[in-house]
Design a protein around this motif. Sequence first.
Motif, PDB file in Angstrom:
ATOM      1  N   ILE A  49      -7.067  -9.019 -11.332  1.00 39.68           N
ATOM      2  CA  ILE A  49      -7.036  -8.623  -9.968  1.00 39.68           C
ATOM      3  C   ILE A  49      -8.434  -7.957  -9.699  1.00 39.68           C
ATOM      4  CG2 ILE A  49      -5.917  -7.540  -7.941  1.00 39.68           C
ATOM      5  CD1 ILE A  49      -3.355  -8.166  -9.239  1.00 39.68           C
ATOM      6  N   ASP A  50      -9.098  -8.475  -8.737  1.00 40.82           N
ATOM      7  CA  ASP A  50     -10.389  -8.084  -8.464  1.00 40.82           C
ATOM      8  C   ASP A  50     -11.399  -8.157  -9.751  1.00 40.82           C
ATOM      9  OD1 ASP A  50      -9.924  -7.649  -5.685  1.00 40.82           O
ATOM     10  OD2 ASP A  50      -9.385  -5.745  -5.941  1.00 40.82           O
ATOM     11  N   THR A  75      -8.728  -8.882  -3.693  1.00 35.89           N
ATOM     12  CA  THR A  75      -7.962  -8.556  -2.529  1.00 35.89           C
ATOM     13  C   THR A  75      -8.894  -8.357  -1.239  1.00 35.89           C
ATOM     14  OG1 THR A  75      -8.966  -6.036  -3.368  1.00 35.89           O
ATOM     15  CG2 THR A  75      -6.722  -6.705  -3.863  1.00 35.89           C
ATOM     16  N   HIS A  76     -10.308  -8.331  -1.461  1.00 34.55           N
ATOM     17  CA  HIS A  76     -11.279  -8.348  -0.368  1.00 34.55           C
ATOM     18  C   HIS A  76     -12.376  -8.419  -0.958  1.00 34.55           C
ATOM     19  CE1 HIS A  76     -10.949  -4.195  -1.357  1.00 34.55           C
ATOM     20  NE2 HIS A  76     -11.589  -3.774  -0.495  1.00 34.55           N
ATOM     21  N   HIS A  81     -14.947  -4.435  -5.116  1.00 37.98           N
ATOM     22  CA  HIS A  81     -13.901  -5.403  -5.464  1.00 37.98           C
ATOM     23  C   HIS A  81     -14.268  -6.903  -6.104  1.00 37.98           C
ATOM     24  CE1 HIS A  81     -10.713  -2.582  -4.621  1.00 37.98           C
ATOM     25  NE2 HIS A  81     -11.517  -2.001  -3.841  1.00 37.98           N
ATOM     26  N   PRO A 164       0.454 -13.403  -1.260  1.00 38.49           N
ATOM     27  CA  PRO A 164      -0.487 -12.430  -0.789  1.00 38.49           C
ATOM     28  C   PRO A 164       0.151 -12.070   0.559  1.00 38.49           C
ATOM     29  CG  PRO A 164      -1.087 -14.637  -0.197  1.00 38.49           C
ATOM     30  CD  PRO A 164      -0.027 -14.608  -1.222  1.00 38.49           C
ATOM     31  N   ALA A 167      -3.048  -6.587   4.131  1.00 36.82           N
ATOM     32  CA  ALA A 167      -3.281  -5.196   3.938  1.00 36.82           C
ATOM     33  C   ALA A 167      -4.024  -4.645   5.328  1.00 36.82           C
ATOM     34  CB  ALA A 167      -4.441  -5.001   2.807  1.00 36.82           C
ATOM     35  N   ILE A 179      -3.135  -7.423  -0.399  1.00 38.59           N
ATOM     36  CA  ILE A 179      -2.405  -6.890  -1.450  1.00 38.59           C
ATOM     37  C   ILE A 179      -1.355  -8.119  -2.125  1.00 38.59           C
ATOM     38  CG2 ILE A 179      -2.345  -4.784  -0.443  1.00 38.59           C
ATOM     39  CD1 ILE A 179       0.515  -4.827  -0.053  1.00 38.59           C
ATOM     40  N   TYR A 180      -1.089  -7.894  -3.234  1.00 38.58           N
ATOM     41  CA  TYR A 180      -0.380  -8.942  -3.784  1.00 38.58           C
ATOM     42  C   TYR A 180       0.960  -8.729  -4.570  1.00 38.58           C
ATOM     43  CZ  TYR A 180      -4.663 -11.838  -3.535  1.00 38.58           C
ATOM     44  OH  TYR A 180      -5.764 -12.492  -3.061  1.00 38.58           O
ATOM     45  N   TYR A 191       0.738  -5.009  -6.290  1.00 36.44           N
ATOM     46  CA  TYR A 191      -0.611  -4.459  -6.414  1.00 36.44           C
ATOM     47  C   TYR A 191      -1.000  -4.232  -5.145  1.00 36.44           C
ATOM     48  CZ  TYR A 191      -5.076  -3.356  -8.232  1.00 36.44           C
ATOM     49  OH  TYR A 191      -6.456  -3.115  -8.687  1.00 36.44           O
ATOM     50  N   SER A 195      -5.313  -0.674   0.675  1.00 34.61           N
ATOM     51  CA  SER A 195      -4.511  -0.658   2.023  1.00 34.61           C
ATOM     52  C   SER A 195      -4.022   0.802   2.228  1.00 34.61           C
ATOM     53  CB  SER A 195      -3.364  -1.570   1.594  1.00 34.61           C
ATOM     54  OG  SER A 195      -2.653  -1.797   2.950  1.00 34.61           O
TER      55      SER A 195
END
Length: 290
Positions: A49-50, A75-76, A81, A164, A167, A179-180, A191, A195
């Motif tokens: 993740i990221d 995430t973004h 990230h 998903p 956030a 967020i997940y 996760y 956020s």
Amino acid sequence: MEFTFLGTAAAEGYPGLWCRCPYCQRARQLGGRNLRKTSSVHFADHCLIDMGPDTFSQAEKFGVDLIDTDLLLVTHAHEDHFYPQHLVWRQRALKAAGETPQQRFENGYPRQQDIPALHIFGSECVGKYLKQGLGDLTFEEAALDFTQVVPYRRYECKGVTFIPMTASHIDKDGSFGMIYYVSTRGRSFLYATDSGPYCQETRDCIAGLKVDAVIMEETFGKAQKGKYHQTWDSAMEEIDFFREKGIFKGQPRVFWTHISPHKNPPYDDMVGMLKGTPVTLAYDGLRLDL
């Protein structure tokens, strides 16, 4: 399921790269767990993740092999990230499939051998910056693909189920990040970075989950509540919400990450402040068995 924190800092790292404030200086003096790089996690042997600028150097430091990674949840698109330059080094010309290993070596492709395709999931903004980062390199040449996620839809990929959720953090294009919820190998976790306090739709989705652990940010310490990141107080309020909705399968397990050096003290000082709470302060290299 093994779960490793490769980095646990906010965007500027901890200590801040150009900062000599008391927290940053103390972290440098203490070393060890007080030193943090940008946030990402590795889990289930093959998933990330990221993927920020520090992800690969951190993986080498902590003995995590990322070459066979085949699932990346983003995430973004902020660079701490998501750093697409790392993906450029996956390139290998399509003609290399018909070449011998020696020919591939002599031709100097950044990637010499076959590797699993990397399946990347993220928002429209993430997809935009992925394509921009790859430039003229095609997805096929980089052995990857991209899926634009729809919030609150359930996805399955490589034995991992995930949802998903929107956030409360603004991405590069003014949209919101994700967020997940993630489930694999009989374990599940939330996760939640980056956020601040969650929007109602996300709260409704979380309320229907069951998880073994929550990994959430606590960026801004004792500062006043903000919209886009959690403070100490807002994070504690969200933990009360998790308990109220009964999302934990057993005793609450909460891990704080994405720590800012200008709002939170170094690890050695902060960890004592959390005694008596359900929170474990994460640090770079922390391995969990979920």
